[in-house]
Each structure stands twice: as C-alpha cells, then as structure tokens.
Write a protein that holds these residues in place. Structure first.
Motif, PDB file in Angstrom:
ATOM      1  N   LEU A 164      58.642  55.207  67.223  1.00 30.12           N
ATOM      2  CA  LEU A 164      58.815  56.298  68.178  1.00 30.12           C
ATOM      3  C   LEU A 164      59.479  57.515  67.530  1.00 30.12           C
ATOM      4  CD1 LEU A 164      59.960  54.256  71.313  1.00 30.12           C
ATOM      5  CD2 LEU A 164      57.713  55.273  70.883  1.00 30.12           C
ATOM      6  N   THR A 165      60.338  57.270  66.552  1.00 26.96           N
ATOM      7  CA  THR A 165      60.973  58.379  65.838  1.00 26.96           C
ATOM      8  C   THR A 165      59.930  59.188  65.075  1.00 26.96           C
ATOM      9  OG1 THR A 165      63.037  57.132  65.589  1.00 26.96           O
ATOM     10  CG2 THR A 165      62.706  59.012  64.113  1.00 26.96           C
ATOM     11  N   ALA A 166      59.029  58.486  64.395  1.00 26.81           N
ATOM     12  CA  ALA A 166      57.956  59.171  63.671  1.00 26.81           C
ATOM     13  C   ALA A 166      57.111  60.000  64.623  1.00 26.81           C
ATOM     14  CB  ALA A 166      57.086  58.151  62.941  1.00 26.81           C
ATOM     15  N   ILE A 167      56.785  59.425  65.770  1.00 29.61           N
ATOM     16  CA  ILE A 167      55.964  60.125  66.762  1.00 29.61           C
ATOM     17  C   ILE A 167      56.716  61.307  67.362  1.00 29.61           C
ATOM     18  CG2 ILE A 167      54.865  59.876  69.025  1.00 29.61           C
ATOM     19  CD1 ILE A 167      54.252  56.960  68.241  1.00 29.61           C
ATOM     20  N   ALA A 168      57.985  61.101  67.684  1.00 26.97           N
ATOM     21  CA  ALA A 168      58.775  62.145  68.351  1.00 26.97           C
ATOM     22  C   ALA A 168      58.937  63.389  67.478  1.00 26.97           C
ATOM     23  CB  ALA A 168      60.149  61.587  68.734  1.00 26.97           C
ATOM     24  N   TYR A 169      59.223  63.200  66.191  1.00 29.99           N
ATOM     25  CA  TYR A 169      59.389  64.356  65.297  1.00 29.99           C
ATOM     26  C   TYR A 169      58.075  65.113  65.126  1.00 29.99           C
ATOM     27  CZ  TYR A 169      64.215  63.689  63.833  1.00 29.99           C
ATOM     28  OH  TYR A 169      65.578  63.624  63.818  1.00 29.99           O
ATOM     29  N   LEU A 170      56.986  64.382  65.024  1.00 26.53           N
ATOM     30  CA  LEU A 170      55.684  65.028  64.863  1.00 26.53           C
ATOM     31  C   LEU A 170      55.314  65.825  66.113  1.00 26.53           C
ATOM     32  CD1 LEU A 170      53.079  65.396  63.201  1.00 26.53           C
ATOM     33  CD2 LEU A 170      52.207  63.318  64.306  1.00 26.53           C
ATOM     34  N   VAL A 171      55.438  65.200  67.278  1.00 29.72           N
ATOM     35  CA  VAL A 171      55.078  65.860  68.540  1.00 29.72           C
ATOM     36  C   VAL A 171      56.009  67.027  68.829  1.00 29.72           C
ATOM     37  CG1 VAL A 171      54.926  65.542  71.038  1.00 29.72           C
ATOM     38  CG2 VAL A 171      54.027  63.793  69.506  1.00 29.72           C
ATOM     39  N   ALA A 172      57.296  66.852  68.554  1.00 34.86           N
ATOM     40  CA  ALA A 172      58.269  67.929  68.808  1.00 34.86           C
ATOM     41  C   ALA A 172      57.974  69.151  67.948  1.00 34.86           C
ATOM     42  CB  ALA A 172      59.681  67.425  68.549  1.00 34.86           C
ATOM     43  N   ALA A 173      57.668  68.922  66.681  1.00 34.53           N
ATOM     44  CA  ALA A 173      57.402  70.033  65.763  1.00 34.53           C
ATOM     45  C   ALA A 173      56.122  70.766  66.136  1.00 34.53           C
ATOM     46  CB  ALA A 173      57.314  69.517  64.331  1.00 34.53           C
ATOM     47  N   LEU A 174      55.056  70.014  66.396  1.00 30.45           N
ATOM     48  CA  LEU A 174      53.770  70.642  66.733  1.00 30.45           C
ATOM     49  C   LEU A 174      53.796  71.275  68.119  1.00 30.45           C
ATOM     50  CD1 LEU A 174      51.255  67.975  65.355  1.00 30.45           C
ATOM     51  CD2 LEU A 174      52.064  70.076  64.258  1.00 30.45           C
ATOM     52  N   GLY A 175      54.605  70.702  69.019  1.00 28.92           N
ATOM     53  CA  GLY A 175      54.664  71.217  70.381  1.00 28.92           C
ATOM     54  C   GLY A 175      55.213  72.626  70.483  1.00 28.92           C
ATOM     55  N   VAL A 176      55.980  73.033  69.489  1.00 25.80           N
ATOM     56  CA  VAL A 176      56.524  74.399  69.484  1.00 25.80           C
ATOM     57  C   VAL A 176      55.417  75.420  69.275  1.00 25.80           C
ATOM     58  CG1 VAL A 176      58.134  75.988  68.354  1.00 25.80           C
ATOM     59  CG2 VAL A 176      58.729  73.568  68.602  1.00 25.80           C
ATOM     60  N   PHE A 177      54.487  75.099  68.404  1.00 31.11           N
ATOM     61  CA  PHE A 177      53.446  76.047  68.012  1.00 31.11           C
ATOM     62  C   PHE A 177      52.140  75.863  68.780  1.00 31.11           C
ATOM     63  CE2 PHE A 177      56.315  75.287  64.460  1.00 31.11           C
ATOM     64  CZ  PHE A 177      56.691  76.590  64.118  1.00 31.11           C
ATOM     65  N   LEU A 178      51.929  74.660  69.292  1.00 35.08           N
ATOM     66  CA  LEU A 178      50.701  74.380  70.033  1.00 35.08           C
ATOM     67  C   LEU A 178      51.057  73.940  71.448  1.00 35.08           C
ATOM     68  CD1 LEU A 178      48.826  72.307  67.283  1.00 35.08           C
ATOM     69  CD2 LEU A 178      48.452  74.722  67.858  1.00 35.08           C
ATOM     70  N   ARG A 179      50.933  74.834  72.398  1.00 34.45           N
ATOM     71  CA  ARG A 179      51.251  74.501  73.781  1.00 34.45           C
ATOM     72  C   ARG A 179      50.302  73.448  74.343  1.00 34.45           C
ATOM     73  NH1 ARG A 179      54.706  77.916  76.610  1.00 34.45           N
ATOM     74  NH2 ARG A 179      55.450  79.724  75.430  1.00 34.45           N
ATOM     75  N   ASP A 180      49.141  73.312  73.724  1.00 34.09           N
ATOM     76  CA  ASP A 180      48.172  72.326  74.196  1.00 34.09           C
ATOM     77  C   ASP A 180      48.682  70.895  74.040  1.00 34.09           C
ATOM     78  OD1 ASP A 180      46.481  74.404  74.711  1.00 34.09           O
ATOM     79  OD2 ASP A 180      45.295  74.172  72.891  1.00 34.09           O
ATOM     80  N   ILE A 181      49.663  70.711  73.163  1.00 31.78           N
ATOM     81  CA  ILE A 181      50.189  69.370  72.929  1.00 31.78           C
ATOM     82  C   ILE A 181      50.698  68.749  74.221  1.00 31.78           C
ATOM     83  CG2 ILE A 181      52.027  68.044  71.808  1.00 31.78           C
ATOM     84  CD1 ILE A 181      49.877  68.776  69.874  1.00 31.78           C
ATOM     85  N   SER A 182      51.478  69.506  74.985  1.00 31.14           N
ATOM     86  CA  SER A 182      52.028  68.963  76.234  1.00 31.14           C
ATOM     87  C   SER A 182      50.933  68.665  77.245  1.00 31.14           C
ATOM     88  CB  SER A 182      53.059  69.931  76.830  1.00 31.14           C
ATOM     89  OG  SER A 182      52.457  71.186  77.121  1.00 31.14           O
ATOM     90  N   GLN A 183      49.850  69.440  77.212  1.00 33.32           N
ATOM     91  CA  GLN A 183      48.737  69.215  78.135  1.00 33.32           C
ATOM     92  C   GLN A 183      47.924  67.984  77.743  1.00 33.32           C
ATOM     93  OE1 GLN A 183      48.581  71.116  80.838  1.00 33.32           O
ATOM     94  NE2 GLN A 183      50.343  72.244  80.045  1.00 33.32           N
ATOM     95  N   MET A 184      47.959  67.647  76.472  1.00 25.31           N
ATOM     96  CA  MET A 184      47.212  66.492  75.974  1.00 25.31           C
ATOM     97  C   MET A 184      47.918  65.168  76.253  1.00 25.31           C
ATOM     98  SD  MET A 184      46.124  68.020  72.260  1.00 25.31           S
ATOM     99  CE  MET A 184      45.808  66.363  71.627  1.00 25.31           C
ATOM    100  N   MET A 185      49.218  65.226  76.494  1.00 23.68           N
ATOM    101  CA  MET A 185      50.001  64.005  76.620  1.00 23.68           C
ATOM    102  C   MET A 185      49.514  63.050  77.712  1.00 23.68           C
ATOM    103  SD  MET A 185      52.103  63.713  74.204  1.00 23.68           S
ATOM    104  CE  MET A 185      50.961  64.565  73.129  1.00 23.68           C
ATOM    105  N   PRO A 186      49.207  63.513  78.938  1.00 26.26           N
ATOM    106  CA  PRO A 186      48.732  62.567  79.960  1.00 26.26           C
ATOM    107  C   PRO A 186      47.480  61.802  79.541  1.00 26.26           C
ATOM    108  CG  PRO A 186      49.341  64.656  80.978  1.00 26.26           C
ATOM    109  CD  PRO A 186      49.372  64.874  79.492  1.00 26.26           C
TER     110      PRO A 186
END
Length: 261
Positions: free
Chosen positions: A157-179
């Motif tokens: 989960l740490t590996a996933i969290a750092y990757l998603v957190a970093a990309l989520g800043v620059f790509l707003r689509d990340i949060s929309q993809m989560m569901p």
C-alpha cells in the motif's frame, strides 16, 4: 528513509487528527471503528450462512465459513480502496501544508495508510475473535505469521500510495479513475470466491491482484493452515521494488507540487 525520528510526534498527531476528522460530529465517534466491522460480520454470517448456505472451499477440500471468509476479503479490499481514494487527493487536500518549506510532505501518504489501517486491524481482530468463538481456530502457532502478512500488505500500500499521490497532483483524472480501479480490484480478487473454486488457468491472474494473496493468507492462518508463503514472498519483492520506485518518483516530483497547486 521515509520518515525521520524527529517527525514521529508530528506523524502521530496527524494520524490522530485524520481519524478524528472522519467521525467529527457523529454520536458514536471512534466507536464506529468497532460498530462497523461488528455489523458487517453479523450481516455476512447471517445472510451467507443462514440464507444462501454458501460454501467456501479450502486447500484440502474442507469447507470454511463463507460469511467470515467474505468478511476478511472485503476488509482487505476496503483497506486498499480507502488508501487509493485518499492518496489520490492527499496532496491537494493539504495545500496549506505543502507550501510550508519545512513540512515533510513525504509523510502525507503514510498518514493515509496509518489512519486507514485502524479499521482494518480492528476488523481483523473481530474476525479472529469470531473464529475463536465459533471454534474455527484450533491452532494458534500460525498467528505468529499474521504480523508479517500485514506488514507486507502495508509495504504494498505504501508503494501504491506514493505513486498515486505523486501522479494525482499533476493528473486530476487519477481521482476520477479510482472508483473504476477499485471495482476492478474487487472482482479480480478472491474477495467473493475461493481460489480453490477457480479454474487453474485463472489462478495466476487472480494472484496478480495483491488483495488475493493477503486475504487468502489471513484466511489460512485463521483456519490453522500455513499462509501462502510463495505468493507472499513474490508480493513482498514486487512491493519493495515498487516502493523504492514510487518513493523516488514522489521525491523527484515534490518540488513541482506547490507550483501546480
């Protein structure tokens, strides 16, 4: 590496604040951490045992409590789902902290993992107490492996969290993809079914989903079987490498967070 000793106190206070914020204004407050898993366990046990009479196959053709096995699967998936959802916006939701020069931004994904893990640990505790009361637990030596299984999942989960957190800043689509991603993870794992009931050709694919080996290892420990060492070791190796990569990526992109926000 990820967090120095001088920030331990700050880390604890942020985790505490995160947990309190979830239940602020509610009547039961922190007790929801106990009530929710208890209700889930009661519902699953009643519906799947009394109504559907569902069966869960173990390695030696033995049958396990379907409601309890489902409960463990949903707990494990729910932990990842909460980390994914929270991590995708954790930087944007703390813009005021990001712009402070001395604030350890690298702490934010870890706070998300720790605060989300409270429900998971309490849920597992409920599951094992229930298993003990029902007489499912006959051997206790296997419990020694449980902390290692949880620790490996936390690394994942740490590996996933750092990757998603970093990309989520620059790509707003990340949060929309989560569901969508969370739903895919749910139905491509062993949350709803035993791997021993799945076709052999699908087993390897199912275990590419990290939820599967973790949930199955916890189930095995509960019923007195040895956990799935092979798949857990592969998951550990992949998670450590992923953690190093995502953490370095996070640190590399860190200087640009304030500019984007």
């Amino acid at each position: 590496m990820l967090i120095s000793a001088q920030y331990v106190s700050l880390f604890k206070s942020m985790v505490r604040r995160e947990i309190q914020a979830k239940y602020q204004g509610t009547l039961l407050g922190f007790l929801w951490n106990l009530v929710t898993p208890l209700l889930m366990l009661a519902i699953y046990a009643t519906v799947f045992l009394a109504v559907f009479k569902a069966k869960w196959h173990m390695a030696d053709q033995a049958q396990a409590d379907y409601g309890l096995m489902l409960f463990i699967g949903i707990l494990t998936h729910g932990y990842m789902a909460e980390v994914l959802t929270s991590s995708s916006n954790v930087i944007r939701n703390n813009t005021n902290l990001i712009k402070k020069v001395r604030f350890p931004v690298k702490m934010l994904p870890l706070v998300t993992i720790a605060s989300s893990g409270v429900n998971y640990l309490l849920g597992l505790a409920m599951a094992f107490v229930y298993g003990l009361v029902q007489g499912y637990i006959h051997q206790f030596q296997g419990l020694i492996y449980l902390p290692f299984i949880i620790a490996i999942y936390v690394v994942t989960l740490t590996a996933i969290a750092y990757l998603v957190a970093a990309l989520g800043v620059f790509l707003r689509d990340i949060s929309q993809m989560m569901p969508v991603l969370i739903t895919v993870l749910l139905f491509t794992s062993t949350v709803f079914f035993s791997v021993h009931s799945a076709p052999d050709m699908l087993v390897k694919i199912i275990y590419l989903n990290p939820i599967s080996p973790v949930a199955d290892s916890v189930r095995d420990i509960l019923y007195g079987y040895a956990p799935d060492f092979k798949h857990m070791l592969w998951l550990l190796l992949a998670s450590v490498l992923g953690c190093i990569f995502s953490y370095k990526l996070f640190c590399r992109l860190r200087p640009g967070f304030a500019d984007v926000l």
